[in-house]
Motif scaffolding. Structure first.
Motif, PDB file in Angstrom:
ATOM      1  N   THR A 114       0.827  -1.206   0.000  1.00 18.47           N
ATOM      2  CA  THR A 114       0.000   0.000   0.000  1.00 18.47           C
ATOM      3  C   THR A 114       0.859   1.253   0.000  1.00 18.47           C
ATOM      4  O   THR A 114       0.592   2.218  -0.732  1.00 18.47           O
ATOM      5  N   ALA A 115       1.917   1.228   0.806  1.00 18.94           N
ATOM      6  CA  ALA A 115       2.808   2.381   0.891  1.00 18.94           C
ATOM      7  C   ALA A 115       3.526   2.632  -0.431  1.00 18.94           C
ATOM      8  O   ALA A 115       3.797   3.789  -0.797  1.00 18.94           O
ATOM      9  N   LEU A 116       3.849   1.568  -1.174  1.00 17.95           N
ATOM     10  CA  LEU A 116       4.516   1.732  -2.469  1.00 17.95           C
ATOM     11  C   LEU A 116       3.653   2.542  -3.428  1.00 17.95           C
ATOM     12  O   LEU A 116       4.150   3.431  -4.128  1.00 17.95           O
ATOM     13  N   VAL A 117       2.376   2.216  -3.465  1.00 16.59           N
ATOM     14  CA  VAL A 117       1.460   2.930  -4.359  1.00 16.59           C
ATOM     15  C   VAL A 117       1.367   4.401  -3.953  1.00 16.59           C
ATOM     16  O   VAL A 117       1.454   5.303  -4.801  1.00 16.59           O
ATOM     17  N   LEU A 118       1.216   4.655  -2.660  1.00 20.11           N
ATOM     18  CA  LEU A 118       1.095   6.027  -2.187  1.00 20.11           C
ATOM     19  C   LEU A 118       2.391   6.804  -2.398  1.00 20.11           C
ATOM     20  O   LEU A 118       2.370   7.980  -2.789  1.00 20.11           O
ATOM     21  N   ARG A 119       3.524   6.155  -2.163  1.00 20.94           N
ATOM     22  CA  ARG A 119       4.815   6.819  -2.378  1.00 20.94           C
ATOM     23  C   ARG A 119       5.013   7.186  -3.841  1.00 20.94           C
ATOM     24  O   ARG A 119       5.541   8.246  -4.162  1.00 20.94           O
ATOM     25  N   GLY A 120       4.619   6.261  -4.723  1.00 23.32           N
ATOM     26  CA  GLY A 120       4.764   6.529  -6.144  1.00 23.32           C
ATOM     27  C   GLY A 120       4.027   7.801  -6.539  1.00 23.32           C
ATOM     28  O   GLY A 120       4.553   8.642  -7.277  1.00 23.32           O
ATOM     29  N   LEU A 165      12.211   7.589  -8.306  1.00 26.18           N
ATOM     30  CA  LEU A 165      11.195   6.560  -8.070  1.00 26.18           C
ATOM     31  C   LEU A 165      11.803   5.168  -7.980  1.00 26.18           C
ATOM     32  O   LEU A 165      11.474   4.397  -7.067  1.00 26.18           O
ATOM     33  N   THR A 166      12.702   4.828  -8.899  1.00 25.76           N
ATOM     34  CA  THR A 166      13.248   3.473  -8.910  1.00 25.76           C
ATOM     35  C   THR A 166      14.093   3.186  -7.666  1.00 25.76           C
ATOM     36  O   THR A 166      13.970   2.123  -7.061  1.00 25.76           O
ATOM     37  N   SER A 167      14.947   4.127  -7.277  1.00 20.27           N
ATOM     38  CA  SER A 167      15.786   3.898  -6.091  1.00 20.27           C
ATOM     39  C   SER A 167      14.925   3.811  -4.837  1.00 20.27           C
ATOM     40  O   SER A 167      15.192   3.010  -3.939  1.00 20.27           O
ATOM     41  N   ASN A 168      13.863   4.619  -4.776  1.00 23.63           N
ATOM     42  CA  ASN A 168      12.962   4.602  -3.624  1.00 23.63           C
ATOM     43  C   ASN A 168      12.209   3.287  -3.542  1.00 23.63           C
ATOM     44  O   ASN A 168      12.125   2.660  -2.478  1.00 23.63           O
ATOM     45  N   VAL A 169      11.664   2.856  -4.672  1.00 28.53           N
ATOM     46  CA  VAL A 169      10.884   1.618  -4.698  1.00 28.53           C
ATOM     47  C   VAL A 169      11.743   0.410  -4.354  1.00 28.53           C
ATOM     48  O   VAL A 169      11.348  -0.454  -3.569  1.00 28.53           O
ATOM     49  N   PHE A 170      12.952   0.333  -4.922  1.00 24.73           N
ATOM     50  CA  PHE A 170      13.819  -0.812  -4.632  1.00 24.73           C
ATOM     51  C   PHE A 170      14.230  -0.838  -3.165  1.00 24.73           C
ATOM     52  O   PHE A 170      14.386  -1.920  -2.582  1.00 24.73           O
ATOM     53  N   ALA A 171      14.405   0.324  -2.561  1.00 29.02           N
ATOM     54  CA  ALA A 171      14.748   0.364  -1.136  1.00 29.02           C
ATOM     55  C   ALA A 171      13.591  -0.148  -0.287  1.00 29.02           C
ATOM     56  O   ALA A 171      13.799  -0.862   0.700  1.00 29.02           O
ATOM     57  N   ILE A 172      12.361   0.196  -0.679  1.00 30.59           N
ATOM     58  CA  ILE A 172      11.188  -0.212   0.086  1.00 30.59           C
ATOM     59  C   ILE A 172      10.852  -1.682  -0.139  1.00 30.59           C
ATOM     60  O   ILE A 172      10.355  -2.365   0.763  1.00 30.59           O
TER      61      ILE A 172
END
Length: 334
Positions: A122-128, A239-246
Motif C-alpha cells: 500500500t505504501a509503495l502505491v502512495l509513495r509513487g 522513483l526506482t531507487s525509492n521503490v527498490f529500497a522499500i
C-alpha cells in the motif's frame, strides 16, 4: 524536468516490480503463516539487494556505460546508488517503529510477515504518487527545493532531540482515527482482517496494524522523498531507487528487529544524514555538492554510528520503546 526514463525503461521497471511482488506473494502463500527465521530474512535481504544492484547495472549499461562516453551512465548509476543508500538508511527508522507497533498490538510472529507485505505494498502505491507529484512541483517551482532543504534540516534536528525517547502510541493520531472508525475485535483470527464476534462483523487487530503500517510509511516518506530529491531530480532515478529500497524493507525488518537495541545510536546518525542532505539542498544554487560526496558522507555517518552503537551501551534496555499490549483490552476501548 529532464529524465533518462524512456518508455522502455519505465515499462521494464514496472514489469520487474510486478514480477518481483508476484514471486514474493507466491512464496509467502506457499509457506503459509510462520515465524520468519534470521536465515530466511538474510537470504531475502540479499536477494533484494542483488536485484537492486542488478537494476542499477542495467541502467548503467543501457545509458552507455560500456560505450565511448560513459559519463551519463556513471552519473545516473551513482545517483541511483546514493538515493538507494539514503532511502535504505532512513527505512531503518521505519523498522524500529514497526517493531514498536507489533509489540504494542502483540502481533504473533507468524502473522507479521503478511501484515508487513500488505502494508508496504500500500505504501509503495502512495509513495509513487507522492514522488510524481513532487517531481512535477519541483519542475514548476524551483524554490520548492529550498523548502524541502529547510524541512529536512528541521526534521533532522527534531529527530536528534527525540532520539532515545519512547514514543506514545496512545497519542498517535492515526491510531485514534482507526479506533474511531472501526470496531475492533478483542482477539486475532488467524491472518484474517475481519471476523465475527458476538454476532457482529468486526475488524481484527491485524487490519489495524496493516493500516497503521501504511500510514506510518507515508509519514516517513515526507522525510525521505525530499531527501532523495536532494540527490537527483530525475523522476526515474528518484522513483526506482525509492521503490527498490522499500521492496526489501520487510526482509530487512526481520533481519534487524532482533538487533534494534544494538543500534541505539542510529537515530542520531539518521538525524545527521537529514541535516547534511538538507544543507546540500539549501546550497544547490551556491555550490552543488557532488553526488560522490553525498554517498561518502552518508555512508561514513552511518558506519560511524553503527560502530559507536556497538561500543557504547544504551542507557535504557528499550531505547525505542516497548508497549506490551493485550488485544483483549481493546474491547473496553470500543
Amino acid at each position: 524536468m529532464s529524465s533518462v526514463g524512456t518508455p522502455l525503461l519505465w515499462s521494464l521497471f514496472a514489469a520487474f516490480v510486478v514480477i518481483a511482488l508476484l514471486i514474493d506473494f507466491f512464496a509467502m502463500n506457499k509457506q503459509g503463516a510462520h515465524k520468519v527465521s534470521l536465515k530466511e530474512a538474510a537470504i531475502w535481504s540479499l536477494i533484494w539487494v542483488a536485484a537492486s544492484m542488478a537494476f542499477m547495472g542495467f541502467i548503467w549499461w543501457r545509458l552507455g556505460g560500456t560505450g565511448p562516453e560513459p559519463a551519463l551512465a556513471n552519473s545516473k548509476a551513482l545517483e541511483f546508488l546514493t538515493g538507494y543508500l539514503v532511502e535504505k538508511a532512513l527505512a531503518v527508522d521505519n523498522i524500529f517503529v514497526f517493531l514498536m507497533l507489533f509489540t504494542y498490538f502483540a502481533v504473533p510472529a507468524e502473522y507479521q510477515k503478511r501484515a508487513l507485505m500488505i502494508g508496504i505494498l500500500t505504501a509503495l502505491v502512495l509513495r509513487g504518487g507522492l514522488i510524481l507529484i513532487g517531481a512535477w512541483v519541483i519542475a514548476q517551482f524551483h524554490w520548492v527545493l529550498y523548502v524541502f532543504g529547510a524541512f529536512l534540516v528541521f526534521t533532522g534536528i527534531k529527530m536528534w532531540l527525540a532520539a532515545g525517547k519512547e514514543p506514545d502510541m496512545e497519542a498517535n493520531p492515526a491510531l485514534k482515527w482507526v479506533r474511531k472508525h472501526f470496531t475492533i475485535s478483542p482477539n486475532y483470527d488467524g491472518e484474517k482482517f475481519f471476523t465475527r464476534f458476538n454476532g457482529k462483523r468486526l475488524a481484527t487487530p491485524l487490519l489495524v496494524v496493516v493500516l497503521l503500517i501504511g500510514v506510518i510509511d507515508v509519514v516517513f516518506a515526507v522525510d525521505s522523498i525530499p531527501a532523495i530529491f536532494a540527490i537527483t531530480t530525475d523522476p526515474f532515478i528518484v522513483l526506482t531507487s525509492n521503490v527498490f529500497a522499500i521492496l526489501g524493507l520487510r526482509a530487512m525488518y526481520f533481519l534487524l528487529a532482533g538487533m534494534h537495541e544494538r543500534f541505539h545510536l542510529l537515530p542520531y546518525g539518521l538525524a545527521l544524514v537529514l541535516v547534511f542532505i538538507g544543507t546540500k539542498m539549501l546550497l544547490i544554487d551556491i555550490y552543488k555538492i557532488p553526488v560522490t560526496w553525498s554517498l561518502g558522507g552518508t555512508a561514513s555517518i552511518l558506519v560511524l554510528t553503527v560502530i559507536l552503537s556497538l561500543l557504547i551501551k544504551p542507557k535504557s534496555a528499550h531505547p525505542h520503546g516497548a508497549f506490551p499490549f493485550n488485544a483483549k483490552d481493546d474491547k473496553e476501548n470500543d
